[in-house]
Design an enzyme around this catalytic site. Structure first.
Site, PDB file in Angstrom:
ATOM      1  CG  ASP A 113      15.431  38.404   9.160  1.00 57.99           C
ATOM      2  OD1 ASP A 113      16.027  38.973   8.236  1.00 57.99           O
ATOM      3  OD2 ASP A 113      14.472  37.453   9.072  1.00 57.99           O
ATOM      4  CB  ALA A 147      -1.031  35.786   1.905  1.00 57.49           C
ATOM      5  N   GLY A 148       2.280  35.467   2.904  1.00 54.66           N
ATOM      6  CA  GLY A 148       3.265  36.211   3.772  1.00 54.66           C
ATOM      7  C   GLY A 148       2.759  36.489   5.159  1.00 54.66           C
ATOM      8  CD  GLU A 173       8.713  27.672   8.087  1.00 54.70           C
ATOM      9  OE1 GLU A 173       8.063  27.849   9.197  1.00 54.70           O
ATOM     10  OE2 GLU A 173       8.729  28.285   7.029  1.00 54.70           O
ATOM     11  CG  ASP A 187       7.734  34.682  10.101  1.00 57.49           C
ATOM     12  OD1 ASP A 187       8.169  35.832  10.282  1.00 57.49           O
ATOM     13  OD2 ASP A 187       7.566  33.978   8.970  1.00 57.49           O
ATOM     14  CE1 TYR A 194      15.792  36.296   2.932  1.00 55.49           C
ATOM     15  CE2 TYR A 194      17.267  34.440   2.828  1.00 55.49           C
ATOM     16  CZ  TYR A 194      16.343  35.310   3.559  1.00 55.49           C
ATOM     17  OH  TYR A 194      16.300  35.303   5.019  1.00 55.49           O
TER      18      TYR A 194
END
Ligand code: ADP
Ligand code: MG
Length: 382
Positions: free
Chosen positions: A37, A119-120, A156, A168, A217
């Site tokens: 992404d 939990a993703g 977010e 998402d 990351y």
């Protein structure tokens, strides 16, 4: 209690009377296209059956009063929107801020959810999109899924302070039942890809949670940027497998391996969407297996628990393919399993994984669900 009925009951118990609107916003799982992404690439997620529900009623003032099962009550005024440490309220305040709070009306709402937290499976984006749809509904605005997803991402990123891509929010807002969605993260182009009825998607939570994920990351992002820069392109999305030999001469060994994952993963993701188009689930499964190996060996974001879960899954009857899903270092894997073998698969993988590790697995069999929607209850015109 969860689901539509649970949200309505909670609303009545908390606020009295009946809600006017019920909203459902699903969780999501990414089937293939990992760490692509932020390289302007392709992802292929789907919405899952597990969802967040909110039953709500508009207010005549600018107050927002909310309750969420297991998370307590919060309230705030749209006239006095300040960033705070109110826990889950910040996601809803962030949405109001990103949508432009001056245009919005107040409401009271009761949330329930069966998406596991952290939990993703993106309980946070489901909450944001549910909130965006609630403000849209009570404020008489038209629902624009892509625009709302961008506002939720902004909430977010900038209000809650968590860096995330657009996947998402976009899949939760735009998903179609029985379809995964090929998302072009550069253009935000959406192409539904049908999932056949005789396969189940099984989410395999390893019971481990990612550690050190922020620094790892950032490190992966920098390596990808380094490789793109060495190749003279804006993003790794602009390279193909044929460019890898040239890249090997232009950049360091780590950046080369990270780039090889991203470039091959983009090709696998497009290939996977085409496989669904012609109903070739066997090939789709092979691409999932290849994706896992690439994430494990070239991108190095898997973990012992994820590798164990994937190894057990691919060894079982009826499993067409399996891979880690999400950022990695823990969390969930996802498997594509023949429907007829799903019950046995769940039993076996739970037993074998529990025996081979010290972690408690959580296994969810799911199907591709529709994206977020709002429904009016009855005919309450005022
Ligand atoms: P996930 O992987 O589930 O998205 P996050 O850490 O990103 O995990 O988001 C979890 C946070 O989102 C929770 O700590 C909580 O603040 C909020 N949240 C998610 N779902 C709900 C809900 N139904 N009610 C209240 N808060 C929620
Ligand atoms: Mg989240």
């Amino acid at each position: 209690m969860t689901g539509r009925g649970g949200a309505i009951d909670l609303f009545t118990a908390r606020f009295g009377g009946e809600p006017d609107i019920v909203i459902r916003a699903p969780g999501r799982v990414n089937l293939i296209g990992e760490h692509t992404d932020y390289n302007d690439g392709f992802v292929l997620p789907m919405a899952i059956e597990q969802a967040t529900w909110v039953a709500l009623r508009p207010r005549d003032d600018r107050i927002v009063r909310l309750t969420s099962e297991g998370h307590g009550d919060v309230s705030f005024s749209l006239d006095d929107l300040v960033r705070g440490t109110d826990g889950w309220a910040e996601y809803i305040k962030g949405i109001a801020w990103a949508m432009g709070s001056a245009q919005l009306h107040g409401w009271e709402g009761a949330f329930t959810s069966d998406i596991p937290i952290g939990a993703g499976l993106s309980s946070s984006a489901a909450l944001e999109i549910a909130g965006a749809l609630a403000f849209t509904s009570v404020s008489g605005q038209a629902w624009d899924p892509t625009a709302s997803a961008l506002m939720a991402q902004r909430a977010e990123n900038e209000w809650v302070g968590v860096s995330c891509g657009i996947m998402d929010q976009l899949i939760i807002a735009t998903a179609e039942a029985d379809n995964a969605m090929l998302i072009d993260c550069r253009t935000l182009g959406l192409t539904p890809a049908p999932l056949p009825g005789d396969v189940a998607i099984v989410i395999l939570d390893t019971g481990t949670r990612r550690e050190l994920v922020d620094s790892e990351y950032d490190d992966r992002r920098r390596a990808c940027e380094r490789a793109a820069e060495a190749a003279g392109v804006p993003a790794l999305r602009d390279l193909s497998i044929d460019d890898i030999a040239g890249l090997a001469r232009a950049t360091d060994e780590i950046a080369l391996r990270r780039a090889r994952h991203v470039i091959s993963e983009n090709e696998r993701t497009i290939d996977a969407a085409s496989a669904l188009e012609i109903g070739d689930v066997r090939h789709f499964g092979e691409l999932m297996n290849d994706s896992h190996k690439s994430l494990r060996d070239d991108f190095e974001v898997s973990s012992d628990a994820l590798d164990l879960m994937v190894d057990i899954a691919t060894d079982l009857e009826g499993c067409l393919g399996a891979r880690m899903t999400g950022a990695g270092f823990g969390g969930c894997a996802v498997a594509l399993v023949r429907d007829s073998a799903a019950a046995q698969f769940v039993e076996e993988i739970t037993r074998r994984y529990s025996t081979a590790s010290n972690n408690d697995p959580h296994v969810y069999v799911t199907r591709a669900a529709a994206g977020a929607h709002a429904r009016q209850i009855g005919d309450r015109t005022t």
